[in-house]
Design a protein around this motif. Structure first.
Motif, PDB file in Angstrom:
ATOM      1  N   HIS A 201      -7.436  -5.199   7.365  1.00  0.00           N
ATOM      2  CA  HIS A 201      -7.555  -6.576   7.853  1.00  0.00           C
ATOM      3  C   HIS A 201      -8.980  -7.105   7.822  1.00  0.00           C
ATOM      4  O   HIS A 201      -9.211  -8.276   8.090  1.00  0.00           O
ATOM      5  CB  HIS A 201      -7.012  -6.752   9.278  1.00  0.00           C
TER       6      HIS A 201
ATOM      7  N   ILE B 208      -8.242  -7.321  -1.880  1.00  0.00           N
ATOM      8  CA  ILE B 208      -7.452  -8.485  -1.475  1.00  0.00           C
ATOM      9  C   ILE B 208      -7.812  -9.710  -2.314  1.00  0.00           C
ATOM     10  O   ILE B 208      -7.634 -10.843  -1.872  1.00  0.00           O
ATOM     11  CB  ILE B 208      -7.611  -8.783   0.030  1.00  0.00           C
TER      12      ILE B 208
ATOM     13  N   TRP C  59      -6.260 -14.059   1.062  1.00  0.00           N
ATOM     14  CA  TRP C  59      -6.113 -14.720   2.359  1.00  0.00           C
ATOM     15  C   TRP C  59      -5.309 -16.017   2.206  1.00  0.00           C
ATOM     16  O   TRP C  59      -4.685 -16.474   3.170  1.00  0.00           O
ATOM     17  CB  TRP C  59      -7.478 -15.038   2.961  1.00  0.00           C
TER      18      TRP C  59
ATOM     19  N   MET D 100      -2.146 -17.518   0.939  1.00  0.00           N
ATOM     20  CA  MET D 100      -0.853 -16.954   0.559  1.00  0.00           C
ATOM     21  C   MET D 100      -0.320 -17.533  -0.741  1.00  0.00           C
ATOM     22  O   MET D 100       0.544 -16.925  -1.383  1.00  0.00           O
ATOM     23  CB  MET D 100       0.148 -17.131   1.699  1.00  0.00           C
TER      24      MET D 100
ATOM     25  N   TRP E 254      -0.372  -8.328   6.420  1.00  0.00           N
ATOM     26  CA  TRP E 254      -1.220  -9.232   5.646  1.00  0.00           C
ATOM     27  C   TRP E 254      -2.646  -8.704   5.526  1.00  0.00           C
ATOM     28  O   TRP E 254      -3.026  -7.862   6.335  1.00  0.00           O
ATOM     29  CB  TRP E 254      -1.237 -10.639   6.283  1.00  0.00           C
ATOM     30  N   PRO E 255      -3.445  -9.156   4.597  1.00  0.00           N
ATOM     31  CA  PRO E 255      -3.093 -10.075   3.517  1.00  0.00           C
ATOM     32  C   PRO E 255      -2.013  -9.466   2.609  1.00  0.00           C
ATOM     33  O   PRO E 255      -2.090  -8.296   2.263  1.00  0.00           O
ATOM     34  CB  PRO E 255      -4.402 -10.268   2.760  1.00  0.00           C
TER      35      PRO E 255
END
Length: 520
Positions: free
Chosen positions: A139, A168, A180, A182, A228-229
């Motif tokens: 995260h 990410i 981050w 979506m 998430w991400p």
């Protein structure tokens, strides 16, 4: 088969039970299905909170959130609380960690008692009693607690922050874009599958297990995914793109004026405003499903390695999740609220004991809870379960075909939303934001501090789409379930410094100390 010598305790972050094929889900999880066929799959397993921190602290202490007090993320676990690692250390064993815990040290207590955070005892308190092989909470970019950033750089991902720039991040039209956002999750991560978070932590775990040889071990392997991400490496990012991602669950009250006020206030959160759009849910779900499939793939690596080395003969395996994810159901995102999508979690228990042979492949439908994991591990290793602190129960009678004298007929969970925007939307104080759930076979009742309750008749409404809370005709049911909550709260184990055996020994013993009260 030998007795249990080792324990592999696997936890996923934000993994919905109804996505696994062994639970009837749309993600093909052959390795978890196989593990369930060799063990017991629990159909009514409940986490004690729908938030990482408090849920995990219940898993690690064997105590309800109301008892251990770490009600939200980044709320330190009291130094007075005992964890799995503490119990094992008292018997000369060690709990090793590979992955995430969300444990924060009780710095105030450490300072009060003069314990240096870098000293051996301080390090154990900082890690919640675990000895960290690699502490990686995900995260955010990994820090010095994890070797992941250096590992990435050593494999060619040149960056001061390779997590943000590769793990990410994706590429589109010659540009690097962030997971981050979506809208980008249909693209593959810039990191290769073999260097992804899930692969990395599985590699660390396998290397460590092999290095133990014949030495008994306990390992908590804690994956940060599918949290998430929602970024998956190839080929997992595309595995379910275009596939059936299931219906988006809605109830008649969703977003309406008769919706519960707290649920309505949650709709003001960023993630809920995004996931309220069906197109967003449909776009994100395939990436999430791919991450679930990736977890299953690496569970296959683990079980194959344990089979190859003979360790399946003496290793207890626990597979579970700290909570689920709405993924657009009810027009909501994230977790927290006490619907079954969030607090009803997967739980598969593989017990190598011959006494468990009769239950292999069984689906157990009784209520079990996250607080049961610590006593199950202690029981499997032949260690005493401190009944004056631990509020869970060993699950071994259920895997070993024993009939417990009694078993619970309900499950409990809790929420403290004082840290969330919903509190400000509702204009409530930080101590006015608690909720407690009791879930019986037929009913789910949620008591909201200072507000009407939620009530669901699960016999008629198994998907919790019709909130009956506060409606006429259900006062007696609400009263009965409120009384169940009252009795449960009253029974919390708050006397933790003296054992039950010590109380027994000292009962009515004052005369032995020369104290003669009220004698005529």
């Amino acid at each position: 088969m030998a007795a249990v010598r080792n324990v592999l305790f696997v936890m996923c972050d934000q993994l919905r039970r109804d996505h696994l094929s062994c639970y009837g889900g749309r993600v093909h999880t052959p390795h978890l299905d196989a593990l369930a066929a060799r063990g017991v799959r629990f159909d009514h397993a409940y986490a004690q909170a729908g938030v990482c921190g408090p849920s995990r602290m219940s898993f690690y202490t064997g105590r309800y959130v109301n008892s251990h007090g770490a009600t939200w993320n980044r709320v330190p676990l009291s130094a007075a609380e005992h964890t799995l690692g503490d119990y094992l250390r008292g018997e000369g064993r060690v709990a090793t960690l590979a992955g995430k815990t969300h444990v924060l040290p009780d710095d105030e207590a450490l300072a009060r008692f003069g314990i240096e955070i870098d000293a051996e005892r301080g390090a154990l308190l900082r890690e919640g009693g675990f000895v960290a092989l690699d502490r990686y909470d995900g995260h955010s970019p990994p820090g010095p607690e994890s070797g992941y950033a250096d590992y990435l750089r050593a494999h060619g991902y040149r960056s001061d922050d390779p997590w943000s720039d590769y793990v990410i991040a994706m590429e589109e039209g010659g540009r690097v874009v962030s997971g981050w956002q979506m809208r980008n999750v249909h693209l593959p991560a810039r990191v290769r599958d073999e260097h992804s978070e899930t692969s990395y932590m599985t590699d660390r775990a396998l290397d460590w297990i092999r290095a133990q040889g014949e030495t008994p071990w306990v390992l908590h392997l804690s994956y940060v995914k599918p949290h998430w991400p929602y970024v998956a490496p190839a080929p997992w990012h595309a595995l379910y793109r275009g596939a059936d991602t299931g219906p988006i669950l809605h109830g008649a009250q969703d977003g309406g004026t008769d919706e519960h006020p707290v649920v309505h206030a949650y709709r003001k959160h960023d993630e809920c405003m995004s996931f309220a759009r069906a197109d967003v849910a449909r776009h994100v779900r395939p990436a999430y499903m791919g991450l679930c499939a990736q977890i299953d793939h690496h569970m296959g690596r683990l079980t194959r390695a344990l089979d190859a080395t003979g360790r399946m003969r003496d290793t207890l395996i626990v597979f579970t999740a700290d909570h689920g994810d709405f993924l657009g159901d009810r027009g909501l995102g994230e977790k927290e609220l006490l619907y079954d999508e969030i607090v009803r979690v997967p739980l598969v228990l593989y017990d190598p004991s011959p006494a468990a042979d009769a239950t292999r492949g069984r689906v157990e439908r009784g209520f079990v809870e996250g607080i049961d994991i610590v006593p199950t591990i202690l029981d499997a290793l032949g260690m005493a379960i401190p009944a004056h602190r631990i509020e869970g129960r060993s699950l071994l009678p259920l895997t070993r075909n024993e009939t417990p004298v009694t078993w619970r007929d309900c499950a409990f969970a809790e929420l403290d939303y004082g840290f969330r925007r919903a509190r400000q939307v509702l204009g409530r104080g930080v101590r006015e934001c608690r909720a407690w759930m009791v879930r019986t076979e037929r009913w789910k009742y949620i008591h909201w501090q200072g507000m009407r309750p939620q009530l669901f008749d699960l016999a008629a409404d198994p998907l919790e789409q019709i909130d009956l809370g506060g409606r006429s005709g259900h006062a007696s049911v609400e009263s009965e379930l409120r009384e169940r909550l009252h009795d449960w709260l009253a029974a919390a184990k708050r006397r933790t410094t003296v054992s039950d055996a010590e109380v027994e020994r000292r009962t009515d013993g004052h005369r032995g100390h020369g104290i003669h009260i009220g004698i005529w």
